[in-house]
Write an enzyme that holds these catalytic residues in place. Structure first.
Site, PDB file in Angstrom:
ATOM      1  N   HIS A  62       8.469   2.091  -9.825  1.00  0.00           N
ATOM      2  CA  HIS A  62       7.287   1.562  -9.151  1.00  0.00           C
ATOM      3  C   HIS A  62       6.071   1.869 -10.005  1.00  0.00           C
ATOM      4  O   HIS A  62       5.920   2.972 -10.530  1.00  0.00           O
ATOM      5  CB  HIS A  62       7.126   2.162  -7.746  1.00  0.00           C
ATOM      6  CG  HIS A  62       7.297   3.642  -7.693  1.00  0.00           C
ATOM      7  ND1 HIS A  62       8.533   4.261  -7.720  1.00  0.00           N
ATOM      8  CD2 HIS A  62       6.372   4.642  -7.631  1.00  0.00           C
ATOM      9  CE1 HIS A  62       8.365   5.573  -7.662  1.00  0.00           C
ATOM     10  NE2 HIS A  62       7.073   5.828  -7.615  1.00  0.00           N
ATOM     11  N   VAL A 107      10.498   8.958  -5.857  1.00  0.00           N
ATOM     12  CA  VAL A 107      11.322   7.853  -5.356  1.00  0.00           C
ATOM     13  C   VAL A 107      12.010   7.192  -6.552  1.00  0.00           C
ATOM     14  O   VAL A 107      11.341   6.702  -7.470  1.00  0.00           O
ATOM     15  CB  VAL A 107      10.475   6.824  -4.574  1.00  0.00           C
ATOM     16  CG1 VAL A 107      11.338   5.648  -4.143  1.00  0.00           C
ATOM     17  CG2 VAL A 107       9.811   7.483  -3.363  1.00  0.00           C
ATOM     18  N   HIS A 154       2.309   2.550  -9.923  1.00  0.00           N
ATOM     19  CA  HIS A 154       1.168   2.901  -9.077  1.00  0.00           C
ATOM     20  C   HIS A 154      -0.060   2.138  -9.589  1.00  0.00           C
ATOM     21  O   HIS A 154      -0.291   2.083 -10.806  1.00  0.00           O
ATOM     22  CB  HIS A 154       0.852   4.391  -9.177  1.00  0.00           C
ATOM     23  CG  HIS A 154       1.898   5.304  -8.606  1.00  0.00           C
ATOM     24  ND1 HIS A 154       1.823   5.828  -7.337  1.00  0.00           N
ATOM     25  CD2 HIS A 154       3.034   5.804  -9.142  1.00  0.00           C
ATOM     26  CE1 HIS A 154       2.858   6.621  -7.121  1.00  0.00           C
ATOM     27  NE2 HIS A 154       3.619   6.624  -8.192  1.00  0.00           N
ATOM     28  N   ARG A 177       0.825  -1.213   0.000  1.00  0.00           N
ATOM     29  CA  ARG A 177       0.000   0.000   0.000  1.00  0.00           C
ATOM     30  C   ARG A 177       0.855   1.258   0.000  1.00  0.00           C
ATOM     31  O   ARG A 177       1.852   1.320   0.735  1.00  0.00           O
ATOM     32  CB  ARG A 177      -0.910   0.029   1.243  1.00  0.00           C
ATOM     33  CG  ARG A 177      -2.090  -0.866   1.138  1.00  0.00           C
ATOM     34  CD  ARG A 177      -2.972  -0.787   2.384  1.00  0.00           C
ATOM     35  NE  ARG A 177      -3.628  -2.057   2.600  1.00  0.00           N
ATOM     36  CZ  ARG A 177      -4.732  -2.441   1.981  1.00  0.00           C
ATOM     37  NH1 ARG A 177      -5.318  -1.616   1.127  1.00  0.00           N
ATOM     38  NH2 ARG A 177      -5.249  -3.632   2.196  1.00  0.00           N
ATOM     39  N   ASP A 178       0.440   2.233  -0.793  1.00  0.00           N
ATOM     40  CA  ASP A 178       1.118   3.522  -0.808  1.00  0.00           C
ATOM     41  C   ASP A 178       0.846   4.233   0.519  1.00  0.00           C
ATOM     42  O   ASP A 178      -0.268   4.230   1.034  1.00  0.00           O
ATOM     43  CB  ASP A 178       0.606   4.365  -1.983  1.00  0.00           C
ATOM     44  CG  ASP A 178       1.494   5.565  -2.257  1.00  0.00           C
ATOM     45  OD1 ASP A 178       2.114   5.593  -3.329  1.00  0.00           O
ATOM     46  OD2 ASP A 178       1.555   6.471  -1.399  1.00  0.00           O
ATOM     47  N   ILE A 179       1.892   4.864   1.065  1.00  0.00           N
ATOM     48  CA  ILE A 179       1.781   5.531   2.371  1.00  0.00           C
ATOM     49  C   ILE A 179       0.931   6.803   2.274  1.00  0.00           C
ATOM     50  O   ILE A 179       0.413   7.279   3.289  1.00  0.00           O
ATOM     51  CB  ILE A 179       3.209   5.854   2.891  1.00  0.00           C
ATOM     52  CG1 ILE A 179       3.225   5.950   4.410  1.00  0.00           C
ATOM     53  CG2 ILE A 179       3.773   7.118   2.247  1.00  0.00           C
ATOM     54  CD1 ILE A 179       4.644   5.999   4.983  1.00  0.00           C
ATOM     55  N   ASN A 225       5.664   7.042 -13.031  1.00  0.00           N
ATOM     56  CA  ASN A 225       6.224   8.367 -13.251  1.00  0.00           C
ATOM     57  C   ASN A 225       7.709   8.252 -13.560  1.00  0.00           C
ATOM     58  O   ASN A 225       8.396   7.383 -13.030  1.00  0.00           O
ATOM     59  CB  ASN A 225       6.013   9.236 -12.012  1.00  0.00           C
ATOM     60  CG  ASN A 225       4.540   9.464 -11.705  1.00  0.00           C
ATOM     61  OD1 ASN A 225       3.734   9.603 -12.614  1.00  0.00           O
ATOM     62  ND2 ASN A 225       4.191   9.492 -10.425  1.00  0.00           N
TER      63      ASN A 225
END
Ligand code: DGP
Length: 115
Positions: free
Chosen positions: A101, A97, A103, A30-32, A88
Site C-alpha cells: 500500500h 499490513v 501511503h 482513507r487510512d483508519i 513501508n
C-alpha cells in the site's frame, strides 16, 4: 492465505472503508489511523504482500499506484501544496499490513528524516 489480508476484505466490501478512487485494479481509501490531515492508502486489488514479493510482471501495476495517488491528490485538493508518498517494507520499514500500500499524506509540512 493472502486472500485474507485486511485490505482484501476492503476490496471485497466485507468491511467498510471510505473509498475515494477505484479503478479496474487499484483502490484508494482513507487510512483508519491518519497521521496527517489527509491520509489515504492506495492498494492493488490483488494482494502482493510486500515490495519484496514484486516481480517484473508487477511493473505496470506499481506505476498505477502512483497515478492513482496523483488522482487522489488532485481530487482531494492538495496536489498543489504537495504531499508525501511512502511504502513501508518489512519489520524495520514499519510495515504492519502485508498487502502493499502506498501511503499518501498531506495537509501539513512533512518532516525529514522520517522517524
Ligand atoms: P503500514 O504500517 O505501512 O503497514 O500501514 C498500515 C496502515 O493501514 C496503517 O496506517 C493503518 C491502516 N489500516 C489498518 N487496518 C485498516 C483498516 O481496516 N481500514 C483502513 N482504512 N485502514 C487500515
Amino acid at each position: 492465505m493472502s486472500d485474507d489480508s485486511i485490505f482484501m476484505k476492503i476490496v471485497r466490501r466485507e468491511i467498510p472503508a471510505d473509498i475515494v478512487v477505484e479503478t479496474d485494479d487499484v483502490l484508494a481509501f482513507r487510512d483508519i489511523n491518519p497521521q496527517a490531515p489527509h491520509h489515504y492508502l492506495v492498494i492493488p486489488k490483488r494482494c502482493i504482500p510486500s515490495i519484496e514479493d514484486l516481480t517484473p510482471e508487477d511493473e505496470a501495476l506499481v506505476g498505477k499506484l502512483f497515478l492513482v495517488a496523483q488522482q487522489v491528490a488532485r481530487q482531494q485538493g492538495f496536489a498543489e501544496d504537495g504531499y508525501r508518498t511512502v511504502m513501508n517494507c518489512g519489520r524495520d520499514g514499519g510495515q504492519d499490513v502485508y498487502h502493499i500500500h502506498l501511503h499518501v499524506l498531506a495537509g501539513r509540512r512533512m518532516q525529514w528524516p522520517p522517524g
